[in-house]
Write a protein that holds these residues in place. Structure first.
Motif, PDB file in Angstrom:
ATOM      1  N   ASN A 107      98.533   5.613  29.609  1.00 25.32           N
ATOM      2  CA  ASN A 107      98.286   7.011  29.955  1.00 25.32           C
ATOM      3  C   ASN A 107      97.257   7.153  31.070  1.00 25.32           C
ATOM      4  O   ASN A 107      97.188   8.182  31.742  1.00 25.32           O
ATOM      5  N   SER A 108      96.470   6.113  31.251  1.00 24.00           N
ATOM      6  CA  SER A 108      95.453   6.123  32.310  1.00 24.00           C
ATOM      7  C   SER A 108      94.962   4.697  32.520  1.00 24.00           C
ATOM      8  O   SER A 108      95.212   3.814  31.694  1.00 24.00           O
ATOM      9  N   TYR A 109      94.311   4.474  33.649  1.00 26.35           N
ATOM     10  CA  TYR A 109      93.624   3.213  33.852  1.00 26.35           C
ATOM     11  C   TYR A 109      92.396   3.465  34.715  1.00 26.35           C
ATOM     12  O   TYR A 109      92.213   4.574  35.263  1.00 26.35           O
ATOM     13  N   PRO A 110      91.507   2.480  34.852  1.00 24.38           N
ATOM     14  CA  PRO A 110      90.255   2.687  35.592  1.00 24.38           C
ATOM     15  C   PRO A 110      90.510   3.172  37.015  1.00 24.38           C
ATOM     16  O   PRO A 110      91.527   2.807  37.637  1.00 24.38           O
ATOM     17  N   PRO A 111      89.611   3.995  37.549  1.00 19.04           N
ATOM     18  CA  PRO A 111      89.771   4.529  38.914  1.00 19.04           C
ATOM     19  C   PRO A 111      89.991   3.448  39.968  1.00 19.04           C
ATOM     20  O   PRO A 111      90.735   3.663  40.920  1.00 19.04           O
ATOM     21  N   ILE A 112      89.372   2.279  39.800  1.00 15.48           N
ATOM     22  CA  ILE A 112      89.522   1.219  40.793  1.00 15.48           C
ATOM     23  C   ILE A 112      90.963   0.719  40.840  1.00 15.48           C
ATOM     24  O   ILE A 112      91.500   0.442  41.922  1.00 15.48           O
ATOM     25  N   ILE A 113      91.624   0.633  39.674  1.00 21.78           N
ATOM     26  CA  ILE A 113      93.031   0.211  39.636  1.00 21.78           C
ATOM     27  C   ILE A 113      93.905   1.260  40.317  1.00 21.78           C
ATOM     28  O   ILE A 113      94.823   0.932  41.080  1.00 21.78           O
ATOM     29  N   ASP A 114      93.597   2.517  40.057  1.00 24.94           N
ATOM     30  CA  ASP A 114      94.339   3.607  40.693  1.00 24.94           C
ATOM     31  C   ASP A 114      94.197   3.542  42.209  1.00 24.94           C
ATOM     32  O   ASP A 114      95.165   3.730  42.949  1.00 24.94           O
ATOM     33  N   ASP A 115      92.989   3.237  42.677  1.00 26.85           N
ATOM     34  CA  ASP A 115      92.736   3.187  44.118  1.00 26.85           C
ATOM     35  C   ASP A 115      93.434   1.987  44.756  1.00 26.85           C
ATOM     36  O   ASP A 115      93.992   2.095  45.848  1.00 26.85           O
ATOM     37  N   ILE A 116      93.416   0.849  44.057  1.00 27.42           N
ATOM     38  CA  ILE A 116      94.095  -0.341  44.581  1.00 27.42           C
ATOM     39  C   ILE A 116      95.597  -0.085  44.681  1.00 27.42           C
ATOM     40  O   ILE A 116      96.247  -0.503  45.648  1.00 27.42           O
ATOM     41  N   SER A 117      96.155   0.620  43.686  1.00 31.24           N
ATOM     42  CA  SER A 117      97.601   0.880  43.686  1.00 31.24           C
ATOM     43  C   SER A 117      98.025   1.687  44.907  1.00 31.24           C
ATOM     44  O   SER A 117      99.158   1.569  45.373  1.00 31.24           O
ATOM     45  N   LYS A 118      97.120   2.487  45.455  1.00 31.03           N
ATOM     46  CA  LYS A 118      97.431   3.271  46.650  1.00 31.03           C
ATOM     47  C   LYS A 118      97.459   2.406  47.912  1.00 31.03           C
ATOM     48  O   LYS A 118      97.939   2.844  48.957  1.00 31.03           O
ATOM     49  N   SER A 119      96.925   1.199  47.786  1.00 29.16           N
ATOM     50  CA  SER A 119      96.812   0.326  48.961  1.00 29.16           C
ATOM     51  C   SER A 119      97.731  -0.881  48.907  1.00 29.16           C
ATOM     52  O   SER A 119      97.587  -1.802  49.714  1.00 29.16           O
ATOM     53  N   VAL A 120      98.688  -0.891  47.969  1.00 23.89           N
ATOM     54  CA  VAL A 120      99.523  -2.082  47.773  1.00 23.89           C
ATOM     55  C   VAL A 120     100.285  -2.448  49.042  1.00 23.89           C
ATOM     56  O   VAL A 120     100.291  -3.612  49.472  1.00 23.89           O
ATOM     57  N   LEU A 121     100.951  -1.475  49.674  1.00 30.25           N
ATOM     58  CA  LEU A 121     101.673  -1.766  50.912  1.00 30.25           C
ATOM     59  C   LEU A 121     100.709  -2.259  51.978  1.00 30.25           C
ATOM     60  O   LEU A 121     100.990  -3.232  52.690  1.00 30.25           O
ATOM     61  N   GLY A 122      99.576  -1.595  52.095  1.00 31.05           N
ATOM     62  CA  GLY A 122      98.585  -1.994  53.082  1.00 31.05           C
ATOM     63  C   GLY A 122      98.088  -3.408  52.859  1.00 31.05           C
ATOM     64  O   GLY A 122      97.943  -4.181  53.819  1.00 31.05           O
ATOM     65  N   ILE A 123      97.835  -3.773  51.608  1.00 33.69           N
ATOM     66  CA  ILE A 123      97.372  -5.130  51.302  1.00 33.69           C
ATOM     67  C   ILE A 123      98.417  -6.143  51.751  1.00 33.69           C
ATOM     68  O   ILE A 123      98.082  -7.190  52.324  1.00 33.69           O
ATOM     69  N   TYR A 124      99.674  -5.829  51.504  1.00 33.32           N
ATOM     70  CA  TYR A 124     100.747  -6.734  51.943  1.00 33.32           C
ATOM     71  C   TYR A 124     100.729  -6.882  53.466  1.00 33.32           C
ATOM     72  O   TYR A 124     100.866  -7.988  53.995  1.00 33.32           O
ATOM     73  N   LEU A 125     100.551  -5.787  54.163  1.00 37.31           N
ATOM     74  CA  LEU A 125     100.596  -5.809  55.624  1.00 37.31           C
ATOM     75  C   LEU A 125      99.420  -6.562  56.239  1.00 37.31           C
ATOM     76  O   LEU A 125      99.589  -7.268  57.239  1.00 37.31           O
ATOM     77  N   VAL A 126      98.219  -6.434  55.649  1.00 34.24           N
ATOM     78  CA  VAL A 126      97.014  -6.964  56.297  1.00 34.24           C
ATOM     79  C   VAL A 126      96.539  -8.294  55.732  1.00 34.24           C
ATOM     80  O   VAL A 126      95.667  -8.928  56.332  1.00 34.24           O
ATOM     81  N   HIS A 127      97.085  -8.742  54.601  1.00 35.72           N
ATOM     82  CA  HIS A 127      96.461  -9.886  53.935  1.00 35.72           C
ATOM     83  C   HIS A 127      96.445 -11.148  54.783  1.00 35.72           C
ATOM     84  O   HIS A 127      95.567 -11.995  54.624  1.00 35.72           O
ATOM     85  N   ASN A 128      97.403 -11.290  55.712  1.00 33.76           N
ATOM     86  CA  ASN A 128      97.420 -12.507  56.525  1.00 33.76           C
ATOM     87  C   ASN A 128      96.239 -12.596  57.479  1.00 33.76           C
ATOM     88  O   ASN A 128      95.948 -13.672  58.000  1.00 33.76           O
ATOM     89  N   ILE A 129      95.567 -11.488  57.711  1.00 34.33           N
ATOM     90  CA  ILE A 129      94.336 -11.537  58.503  1.00 34.33           C
ATOM     91  C   ILE A 129      93.333 -12.451  57.805  1.00 34.33           C
ATOM     92  O   ILE A 129      92.585 -13.195  58.452  1.00 34.33           O
TER      93      ILE A 129
END
Length: 347
Positions: free
Chosen positions: A268-290
């Motif tokens: 029903n909910s999870y910690p705010p940090i998990i919620d924030d990371i979930s918004k960046s999943v595509l971005g993490i995929y795009l930038v992780h090779n840096i």
């Protein structure tokens, strides 16, 4: 439509991808280590789960104008793709080349991520997603509850037929001939298509399993067992036999069981940090090779291993992958603060 447990699954999946890319350097130096194969194949698991997540939502969306909706998503992803292709080209040509040898290639050659190994190679996934987007308006009309049983039957046939390519590979290796005509097999080899359709089927039927019941736990056990068998066989046959063959039955079984396990966790909910990371999943995929520096990792990892006194390889991979994941997330979080830069890491 948002499902918190699937948001968490996406986070786990992107970590698997980062872990796999970090492992590449070590696997190239030790091609028989089953644990390294386990780490390396985790990237395939993460990618298949991404395809499933995409199918889960896209093939069950309720938009009236399917074509307009998909064209809008394609337009957005093309803009993101073009930016990061340009970024990684400049990154390789003018930054990484200061530290290690980098092939001097034209941008057009670099643009073809399927045939040129570079820091942008991981963007092949975005090209594949665009292909699946294009198919979505044609497929979406089939995804109705009345068609669920028929969809399942066709998926079983597709998985069976596609896995015959592995039979061909075995007979070609052992007897120097392919036992099954390629023109039967090729139509089902579109990258991610089967996983995309499986995700759509799960989104349509939403099979229920009581959280942490015996059947629910057994899904996780079966996922681990199937994935372990895949890794063990890969260590014997070499990475090329299974790698990139997302339709293979062992990977599909592991992915399906993992997806079913996660989608049946009641959240029903999870910690705010998990919620924030979930918004960046595509971005993490795009930038992780840096931060992973996939094709130049000899410079990075040898330097760190010398500094840390040759720590355990597996521990080093996990620590470095975690660090790369965190740095990628923080970078994306910074990019999200501006409406302009946010557009290059989100859709």
């Amino acid at each position: 439509m948002r499902v918190l447990s699937i948001d968490l699954l996406k986070i786990i999946s992107i970590f698997f991808v980062v872990l796999s890319h970090v492992t590449l350097f070590f696997l190239s130096n030790n091609g028989n280590d089953v644990y390294l194969y386990f780490f390396r194949q985790s990237g395939q698991l993460g990618v298949v789960l991404f395809f499933m997540c995409s199918g889960y939502f896209l093939l069950n969306n309720t938009r009236e104008n399917q074509v307009g909706y998909i064209l809008g998503k394609i337009k957005g992803i093309l803009s993101v793709l073009l930016f990061w292709l340009c970024f990684y080209y400049l990154y390789d040509a003018f930054f990484i080349s200061r530290f290690t040898a980098v092939d001097d290639v034209s941008f057009l050659t670099y643009f073809n991520v399927s045939h040129h190994l570079s820091d942008a190679t991981h963007l092949w996934f975005i090209f594949s997603i665009i292909g699946l987007y294009i198919l979505t308006p044609f497929i979406r009309c089939v995804f109705r509850e009345a068609n669920a049983e028929g969809i399942m039957k066709m998926l079983i046939i597709m998985v069976f037929v596609s896995n015959l390519t592995l039979v061909n590979a075995l007979t070609d290796y052992a007897f120097s001939f392919k036992s099954i005509p390629d023109n039967l097999l090729l139509p089902f080899q579109t990258e991610g298509l089967i996983s995309f359709l499986v995700g759509g089927y799960l989104g349509l039927t939403r099979p229920k399993v009581e959280s942490f019941s015996f059947p629910h736990i057994m899904l996780l056990v079966l996922a681990v067992v199937s994935f372990s068998v895949l890794s063990i066989i890969s260590s014997c046959t070499g990475i090329a036999f299974f790698y990139g063959k997302f339709y293979n039955i062992l990977l599909q079984t592991s992915s399906l069981c993992t997806f079913l396990f996660m989608m049946n966790i009641n959240m029903n909910s999870y910690p705010p940090i998990i919620d924030d990371i979930s918004k960046s999943v595509l971005g993490i995929y795009l930038v992780h090779n840096i931060f992973v520096v996939e094709v130049h990792s000899e410079f990075i990892h040898n330097m760190i291993l010398r500094a840390t006194g040759e720590i355990n390889t597996y521990l080093h991979i996990i620590i470095y992958s975690t660090l790369a994941f965190i740095l990628s997330y923080l970078f994306c979080r910074g990019l999200r603060k501006s409406k302009i830069t946010e557009k290059i890491i989100t859709l």
